[in-house]
Design an enzyme around this catalytic site. Structure first.
Site, PDB file in Angstrom:
ATOM      1  N   HIS A  15       0.873  -1.200   0.000  1.00  0.00           N
ATOM      2  CA  HIS A  15       0.000   0.000   0.000  1.00  0.00           C
ATOM      3  C   HIS A  15       0.900   1.236   0.000  1.00  0.00           C
ATOM      4  CE1 HIS A  15      -3.806   2.194   1.333  1.00  0.00           C
ATOM      5  NE2 HIS A  15      -2.881   3.132   1.191  1.00  0.00           N
ATOM      6  N   HIS A  17       1.581   5.394  -1.748  1.00  0.00           N
ATOM      7  CA  HIS A  17       1.223   6.568  -2.565  1.00  0.00           C
ATOM      8  C   HIS A  17       2.492   7.120  -3.191  1.00  0.00           C
ATOM      9  CE1 HIS A  17      -2.882   6.806  -0.904  1.00  0.00           C
ATOM     10  NE2 HIS A  17      -2.301   6.298   0.165  1.00  0.00           N
ATOM     11  N   LYS A 101      -9.491   0.019  -5.634  1.00  0.00           N
ATOM     12  CA  LYS A 101      -9.530   0.671  -4.321  1.00  0.00           C
ATOM     13  C   LYS A 101     -10.882   1.304  -4.071  1.00  0.00           C
ATOM     14  CE  LYS A 101      -7.900   2.405  -0.486  1.00  0.00           C
ATOM     15  NZ  LYS A 101      -6.782   3.280  -0.208  1.00  0.00           N
ATOM     16  N   HIS A 138     -10.470   1.401   1.966  1.00  0.00           N
ATOM     17  CA  HIS A 138     -10.251   2.406   3.016  1.00  0.00           C
ATOM     18  C   HIS A 138     -11.458   2.316   3.933  1.00  0.00           C
ATOM     19  CE1 HIS A 138      -8.651   6.293   4.659  1.00  0.00           C
ATOM     20  NE2 HIS A 138      -9.848   6.222   5.210  1.00  0.00           N
ATOM     21  N   HIS A 176      -4.489  -0.438   5.846  1.00  0.00           N
ATOM     22  CA  HIS A 176      -3.989   0.329   7.004  1.00  0.00           C
ATOM     23  C   HIS A 176      -4.926   0.243   8.202  1.00  0.00           C
ATOM     24  CE1 HIS A 176      -6.703   3.162   5.115  1.00  0.00           C
ATOM     25  NE2 HIS A 176      -5.846   3.535   4.190  1.00  0.00           N
ATOM     26  N   ASP A 249       1.493   2.742   3.494  1.00  0.00           N
ATOM     27  CA  ASP A 249       0.643   3.926   3.316  1.00  0.00           C
ATOM     28  C   ASP A 249       1.489   5.192   3.335  1.00  0.00           C
ATOM     29  OD1 ASP A 249      -1.692   5.273   2.759  1.00  0.00           O
ATOM     30  OD2 ASP A 249      -2.324   5.415   4.851  1.00  0.00           O
TER      31      ASP A 249
HETATM   32  O1  DOR Z   1      -3.345   9.723   5.563  1.00  0.00           O
HETATM   33  C1  DOR Z   1      -3.691   9.389   4.455  1.00  0.00           C
HETATM   34  N1  DOR Z   1      -3.127   9.914   3.342  1.00  0.00           N
HETATM   35  N2  DOR Z   1      -4.663   8.479   4.322  1.00  0.00           N
HETATM   36  C2  DOR Z   1      -5.187   8.170   3.140  1.00  0.00           C
HETATM   37  O2  DOR Z   1      -6.081   7.365   3.095  1.00  0.00           O
HETATM   38  C3  DOR Z   1      -4.723   8.855   1.910  1.00  0.00           C
HETATM   39  C4  DOR Z   1      -3.372   9.370   2.072  1.00  0.00           C
HETATM   40  C5  DOR Z   1      -2.943  10.321   0.973  1.00  0.00           C
HETATM   41  O3  DOR Z   1      -3.166  10.034  -0.199  1.00  0.00           O
HETATM   42  O4  DOR Z   1      -2.351  11.363   1.304  1.00  0.00           O
HETATM   43 ZN    ZN Z   2      -3.298   5.115   1.515  1.00  0.00          ZN
END
Ligand code: DOR
Ligand code: ZN
Length: 356
Positions: A15, A17, A101, A138, A176, A249
Site C-alpha cells: 500500500h 502513494h 480501491k 479504506h 492500514h 501507506d
Molecule cells: O493519511 C492518508 N493519506 N490516508 C489516506 O487514506 C490517503 C493518504 C494520501 O493520499 O495522502
Molecule cells: Zn493510503
C-alpha cells in the site's frame, strides 16, 4: 538476545502513494531501494479510474525509476459510482492491475470521487469476486456525526462485515488497519480477507499528535488510535498470522500543506520503511517474524510469486534528514531530525558481499 543483523527475502510494499510528476521522482528512489514491488494507490488528481489511465501512470512510474532499478509498480483502479463491470474485465485482462480501491466518498485525501453508496457498485464487486480481483478498502464511515476515532469500527459493522457476507468470494484487503476492532474482525473473518499495517500505527498512538503542541506530521487517516489499539496491531503484525502484512501507506505531502491551518492527512515513511518496521518488531523481540510480514504473506495473498533476492538491515544508528526535496517544496519524513536504530545495507554492499 535480539540479533544485530537481519536478512529478509526482498520485500514488497502492499500500500503506497507515489503521486506524480516531480513528487513521484522525489519519492520513488526511497521505495525502489527497499522494495521489489508496491501496490500503487490510484488517488491522483484526477483519479486513476480506468485501465487506460493506469497504463499511462504505470509508464510514468517506470520512467521515473532510478537507473538500474527493477522496481515493479503493481497498479490499482479507483472505484467510483460510475465504474462498470466491463472496466473490471479490462483491468483483469491487463495483467498489470492487481486491485481496485474503494474510497468511501469524502473519507480521506483525494477521495471526493469515491463511492457514495456500496449499492451503486454491487455489480462491479460481483464481477471482481468472479474474476478474483482484490478489493482494497479504506475502511472508515464518513458521516460527520460519527466520532473520528470510531469511524473504522463503525465501517466494519455497517459496511465491511455485510459486504464480506454478501460477496463470499470477494478477496478483500482491509487497508492500514488502526484499531483492535479491525484486528478482531480480520481474525474472525472468512478466508480471503487480509489487512495491511503501517509503521506509524505500529509505533505510535494518538498521543503523538499532541506532544507539547499540535504535531501535523503525525496526522494521517485513519488517525492514530489508543495505546490499546496500537498493542493489538503490533501483536497481529508479529503473530505470524499470514492475514497481516506490510503496507506503509507512505503518503507524501509538501511541508507547507502539512503545516497549515487545514493540514493534509498522510505520513511519509518510504525513506526508512523497513528500518521502522524492524524497530517495531524488535520492540517485542519478534524480528524473526518480519520476513513473513514483509516478504511472504502479501505475495501469497495476491497470488504473485515471492521475490528472489534479499535485503539486510543492521543495528547501526542512522540520522533521518529534517527534510527531503519534493518538487518545488520540501517533504518532512517520519522521524525527521531524529535517529533510527536500524540501517539498510546499501544494494552495492549486498552485491559485494555476494561476490566474496
Ligand atoms: O493519511 C492518508 N493519506 N490516508 C489516506 O487514506 C490517503 C493518504 C494520501 O493520499 O495522502
Ligand atoms: Zn493510503
Amino acid at each position: 538476545m535480539s540479533p544485530d543483523t537481519i536478512t529478509l527475502g526482498r520485500p514488497d510494499d502492499w500500500h503506497l502513494h507515489l503521486r506524480d510528476g516531480a513528487a513521484l521522482r522525489a519519492v520513488l528512489p526511497h521505495t525502489a531501494e527497499r522494495f521489489a514491488r508496491a501496490i500503487v494507490m490510484p488517488n491522483l488528481k484526477p483519479p486513476v479510474t480506468t485501465t487506460a489511465l493506469a497504463a499511462d501512470y504505470r509508464r510514468r512510474i517506470l520512467e521515473a525509476r532510478p537507473t538500474g532499478s527493477d522496481f515493479e509498480p503493481l497498479m490499482t483502479l479507483y472505484l467510483t459510482d460510475q465504474t462498470s463491470p466491463a472496466e473490471i474485465d479490462r483491468a483483469c485482462d491487463s495483467g498489470f492491475i492487481h486491485g481496485c480501491k474503494l474510497y468511501p466518498a469524502g473519507a480521506t485525501t483525494h477521495s471526493d470521487s469515491g463511492v457514495t453508496d456500496l449499492a451503486r457498485i454491487e455489480p462491479v464487486l460481483a464481477r471482481m469476486a468472479e474474476r478474483g480481483m482484490v478489493l482494497q478498502v479504506h475502511g472508515e464511515v464518513t458521516r460527520d456525526a460519527v466520532d473520528v476515532f470510531d469511524r473504522e469500527a463503525r465501517f466494519i459493522d455497517e459496511l465491511l462485515a455485510p459486504l464480506a457476507a454478501r460477496q463470499p468470494r470477494l478477496r478483500i484487503v482491509f487497508e492500514h488497519v488502526t484499531s483492535r476492532a479491525a484486528v478482531e474482525f480480520v481474525r474472525g473473518s472468512r478466508d480471503g480477507i487480509a489487512a495491511t499495517l503501517t509503521p506509524q500505527h505500529l509505533l505510535h498512538n494518538r498521543n503523538a499528535l499532541f506532544v507539547g503542541g499540535l504535531r501535523p506530521h503525525f496526522y494521517c487517516l485513519p488517525v492514530l488510535k489508543t495505546e490499546s489499539d496500537r498493542a493489538a496491531l503490533l501483536e497481529a503484525a508479529t503473530s505470524g498470522d499470514p492475514r497481516f502484512f506490510l503496507g506503509t501507506d507512505s503518503a507524501p505531502h509538501a511541508r507547507h500543506l502539512k503545516e497549515h491551518a487545514c493540514g493534509c492527512a498522510g505520513m511519509y515513511s518510504a525513506h526508512a520503511a523497513l528500518e521502522l518496521y524492524a524497530e517495531a518488531f524488535d520492540s517485542v523481540g519478534a524480528l524473526d517474524r518480519l520476513d513473513g510480514f514483509a516478504h511472504r504473506f502479501g505475495a501469497d495473498f495476491y497470488g504473485l510469486p515471492r521475490n528472489a533476492g534479499t535485503v539486510t538491515l543492521h543495528r547501526i544508528r542512522q540520522d533521518v534528514p529534517t527534510s527531503f526535496h519534493f518538487g518545488d517544496g520540501e517533504l518532512v519524513p517520519m522521524r525527521a531530525g531524529e535517529r533510527l536504530a536500524w540501517t539498510l545495507q546499501p544494494k552495492s554492499a549486498t552485491a559485494t558481499a555476494m561476490r566474496r
